[in-house]
Design a protein around this motif. Structure first.
Motif, short mmCIF file in Angstrom:
data_model
loop_
_atom_site.label_atom_id
_atom_site.label_comp_id
_atom_site.label_asym_id
_atom_site.label_seq_id
_atom_site.Cartn_x
_atom_site.Cartn_y
_atom_site.Cartn_z
N ALA A 222 0.84 -1.20 0.00
CA ALA A 222 0.00 0.00 0.00
C ALA A 222 0.86 1.24 0.00
O ALA A 222 2.04 1.22 0.44
CB ALA A 222 -0.92 0.01 1.21
N ASP A 226 -2.65 5.88 1.08
CA ASP A 226 -3.67 5.01 1.67
C ASP A 226 -3.65 5.10 3.18
O ASP A 226 -4.72 5.10 3.84
CB ASP A 226 -3.44 3.55 1.23
CG ASP A 226 -3.66 3.35 -0.26
OD1 ASP A 226 -4.27 4.24 -0.87
OD2 ASP A 226 -3.23 2.31 -0.78
N GLN A 422 -13.86 -3.39 0.05
CA GLN A 422 -12.78 -3.91 0.89
C GLN A 422 -12.14 -5.15 0.25
O GLN A 422 -10.91 -5.31 0.25
CB GLN A 422 -13.31 -4.23 2.29
CG GLN A 422 -13.66 -3.01 3.11
CD GLN A 422 -14.32 -3.37 4.43
OE1 GLN A 422 -14.91 -4.44 4.57
NE2 GLN A 422 -14.24 -2.45 5.39
N TYR A 425 -10.04 -4.11 -2.70
CA TYR A 425 -8.80 -3.47 -2.27
C TYR A 425 -7.79 -4.50 -1.78
O TYR A 425 -6.59 -4.43 -2.11
CB TYR A 425 -9.10 -2.45 -1.17
CG TYR A 425 -7.85 -1.87 -0.54
CD1 TYR A 425 -7.02 -1.00 -1.25
CD2 TYR A 425 -7.49 -2.22 0.77
CE1 TYR A 425 -5.86 -0.49 -0.67
CE2 TYR A 425 -6.35 -1.70 1.35
CZ TYR A 425 -5.52 -0.84 0.64
OH TYR A 425 -4.37 -0.34 1.21
N GLU A 426 -8.26 -5.46 -1.01
CA GLU A 426 -7.37 -6.48 -0.46
C GLU A 426 -6.76 -7.35 -1.56
O GLU A 426 -5.65 -7.86 -1.41
CB GLU A 426 -8.12 -7.34 0.55
CG GLU A 426 -8.52 -6.58 1.81
CD GLU A 426 -9.42 -7.41 2.72
OE1 GLU A 426 -9.68 -8.59 2.38
OE2 GLU A 426 -9.89 -6.87 3.75
N ASP A 430 -8.72 -2.55 -6.78
CA ASP A 430 -9.01 -1.11 -6.66
C ASP A 430 -8.11 -0.47 -5.63
O ASP A 430 -7.50 -1.15 -4.78
CB ASP A 430 -10.47 -0.89 -6.27
CG ASP A 430 -11.43 -1.17 -7.41
OD1 ASP A 430 -11.02 -1.04 -8.57
OD2 ASP A 430 -12.61 -1.52 -7.13
N SER A 431 -8.06 0.87 -5.67
CA SER A 431 -7.30 1.63 -4.67
C SER A 431 -8.11 1.79 -3.39
O SER A 431 -9.31 1.47 -3.35
CB SER A 431 -6.93 3.00 -5.23
OG SER A 431 -8.10 3.79 -5.40
N PHE A 432 -7.44 2.32 -2.38
CA PHE A 432 -8.13 2.52 -1.10
C PHE A 432 -9.19 3.61 -1.21
O PHE A 432 -10.09 3.70 -0.37
CB PHE A 432 -7.12 2.88 -0.01
CG PHE A 432 -7.73 2.96 1.35
CD1 PHE A 432 -8.08 1.81 2.05
CD2 PHE A 432 -8.01 4.19 1.95
CE1 PHE A 432 -8.67 1.88 3.30
CE2 PHE A 432 -8.60 4.27 3.20
CZ PHE A 432 -8.93 3.10 3.87
N GLN A 434 -11.68 3.76 -3.15
CA GLN A 434 -12.99 3.11 -3.26
C GLN A 434 -13.49 2.67 -1.89
O GLN A 434 -14.68 2.79 -1.58
CB GLN A 434 -12.89 1.91 -4.20
CG GLN A 434 -12.40 2.25 -5.60
CD GLN A 434 -13.33 3.21 -6.31
OE1 GLN A 434 -14.54 3.15 -6.14
NE2 GLN A 434 -12.74 4.11 -7.10
N VAL A 435 -12.59 2.16 -1.05
CA VAL A 435 -12.98 1.76 0.31
C VAL A 435 -13.40 2.99 1.11
O VAL A 435 -14.41 2.96 1.83
CB VAL A 435 -11.82 1.03 1.01
CG1 VAL A 435 -12.18 0.69 2.46
CG2 VAL A 435 -11.43 -0.22 0.24
#
Length: 492
Positions: A222, A226, A422, A425-426, A430-432, A434-435
């Motif tokens: 990351a 993030d 989530q 992202y994990e 996608d990037s953080f 979106q979370v």
């Protein structure tokens, strides 16, 4: 002989009393209702006569939360505004008693004595007569009493009576408002507790997310951006938690002020926070029924009747004012022989006053007529205000349920979107960002659902208050409510 003359005089007074009582007040006519004949339906069918049932619904049946019902009972007993309202009624009752007593003669017993020394030149029997004159009187006396031929005193008494009735209705208004205020403060306190629980859960979730992002950053997966984004989400929740704690304490302080005392520690268990804390439905009837149920409207009408009576009193001031005083007893120059049979004494003193040049009399009439016009407008405004309050609350009843259902669906969708964001992202899809967006959406949806649920509760309380409910502890049967309304109408 003197006693017979006094009896004849007293009989004449009695005849005048019977003749008195003519009123110059204008005939009272209730103003027409300045609102439509039906409430807006908002797609709901309202049952005729239901407003009476809503108004007569006791607050213990309306508020199903046992803790809230207990708090309302404490407030009605200890709240200082409520105590003031009760004493206002006692004050108005006393003022009415004073005004009513002016319609009847005031009788009493007593005695007087007068000892005077005259110089020789002023002695009626000559310089050689005794220099000291003594006169003693004792008996029953009637103070100055106005013969109310034109209804001045009667109308003043009627105005005081209407003020007394208006004050009684004002006490009911204070009670209804107090109950609604206690319910609102209680629901705001419960709402703050619910928000606190929500934010604590959000804090734990965001702390776990932040720990995950930090671990991914340490592993070189990351970015530092993030980490900062997850930290900002965590700090936002912390700030909201502090704000919620402050709101909860302020709601508790407001509730304590309304209660007039510190809430006891042995309160009943609170019901689950939601619409089940209140009665299921409160259908409204016809606007005309508010005229018999809303105490503020009844108080405004009593004020209008009092203003009408004051016009009669002001008109009577243009006519002669006739008053009398009288005394029946004994008179003697010697105190020891005061009660002798030959010392009987009576006195009868009528007095007539007629205004000729008095601008104040005409001014008082103009003032009374202006105040009646004001009272008419205030009465009509109270009806219009009541109509709007009921209509607004009905609009809320027609829309809050659909809004809550939509927010529940939004909350579920936001929760599912967060889980998916989530996961993506994990797995590095996608990037953080979106979370972060999904967390904000889900958090806001949860808050909106709680806030709207509380607004729906408060709206139902407002409808209950707007329909005139809250002045009885237990539900009044519809038949009994009709009897009470009829008795109030006959009393007026």
């Amino acid at each position: 002989m003197s006693q017979r003359m006094f009896v004849r005089s007293s009989t004449a007074v009695a005849v005048m009393l019977v003749m008195a009582g003519c009123s110059l007040a204008p005939r009272y006519e209730q103003p027409e209702s300045p609102v439509p004949g039906a409430f807006p339906s908002y797609g709901q069918q309202q049952e005729s006569g239901a407003a009476q049932a809503a108004a007569d619904l006791g607050w213990r049946e309306m508020f199903r939360d046992p803790r809230l019902a207990e708090l309302i009972g404490i407030a009605l007993e200890n709240n200082r505004d409520m105590r003031i309202a009760v004493q206002r009624v006692e004050e108005a009752r006393a003022q009415y008693g004073i005004a009513q007593s002016d319609r009847f003669p005031t009788l009493g017993i007593g005695g007087t004595g007068q000892i005077t020394r005259y110089p020789p030149d002023l002695r009626a029997a000559g310089p050689d007569s005794p220099s000291v004159s003594r006169v003693y009187q004792a008996g029953a006396a009637m103070t100055s009493f106005e013969i109310d031929f034109f209804g001045r005193v009667r109308n003043l008494s009627e105005a005081a009576y209407q003020q007394y009735l208006a004050t009684g209705e004002a006490q009911r208004t204070v009670q209804i408002n107090l109950i609604a205020q206690v319910a609102e403060a209680y629901f705001r306190q419960r709402m703050a507790e619910q928000l606190s629980d929500l934010i604590q859960k959000t804090l734990r979730a965001r702390q776990a997310t932040h720990d995950l992002v930090r671990a991914r950053f340490d592993a070189g997966v990351a970015s530092e951006l993030d980490v900062h984004q997850s930290q900002s989400q965590l700090d936002t929740a912390r700030a909201d938690h502090a704000s919620t704690l402050r709101a909860r304490e302020q709601a508790s302080n407001a509730l304590s002020l309304l209660l007039g005392t510190t809430p006891p520690a042995d309160l009943p268990e609170a019901a689950e926070f939601g619409r089940d804390q209140l009665v299921a439905s409160l259908p409204a009837g016809l606007p005309s029924e508010l005229l018999q149920r809303r105490p503020d409207i009844l108080a405004a009408e009593h004020a209008l009747r009092g203003a009408n009576a004051n016009i009669g009193a002001a008109r009577a001031a243009f006519f002669p004012n006739i008053s009398i005083t009288g005394l029946l007893g004994f008179a003697s120059p010697q105190l020891g022989g005061l009660m002798g049979s030959g010392n009987r004494f009576w006195q009868f003193s009528p007095q007539v006053q007629m205004p000729i040049f008095s601008g104040g009399v005409a001014g008082n009439l103009a003032l009374a007529e202006a105040r009646k016009h004001i009272a008419v407008s205030e009465y009509e405004k109270s009806i219009q205000t009541a109509f709007r309050e009921v209509a607004d609350a009905l609009a809320g009843e027609a829309t809050y349920a659909r809004q809550v259902e939509a927010l529940k669906s939004l909350e579920k969708s936001a929760h599912d979107a967060l889980k998916l964001a989530q996961l993506r992202y994990e797995t590095g899809i996608d990037s953080f960002l979106q979370v972060q967006t999904a967390e904000v959406t889900f958090y806001e949806a949860q808050q909106a659902l709680l806030q709207t649920g509380m607004d729906a509760l408060l709206n139902r309380v407002t409808l209950y208050k707007a329909l005139g409910g809250g002045w009885t502890e237990n539900t009044v049967l519809a038949s009994q409510g009709m009897v009470n309304a009829q008795e109030n109408q006959e009393r007026q």
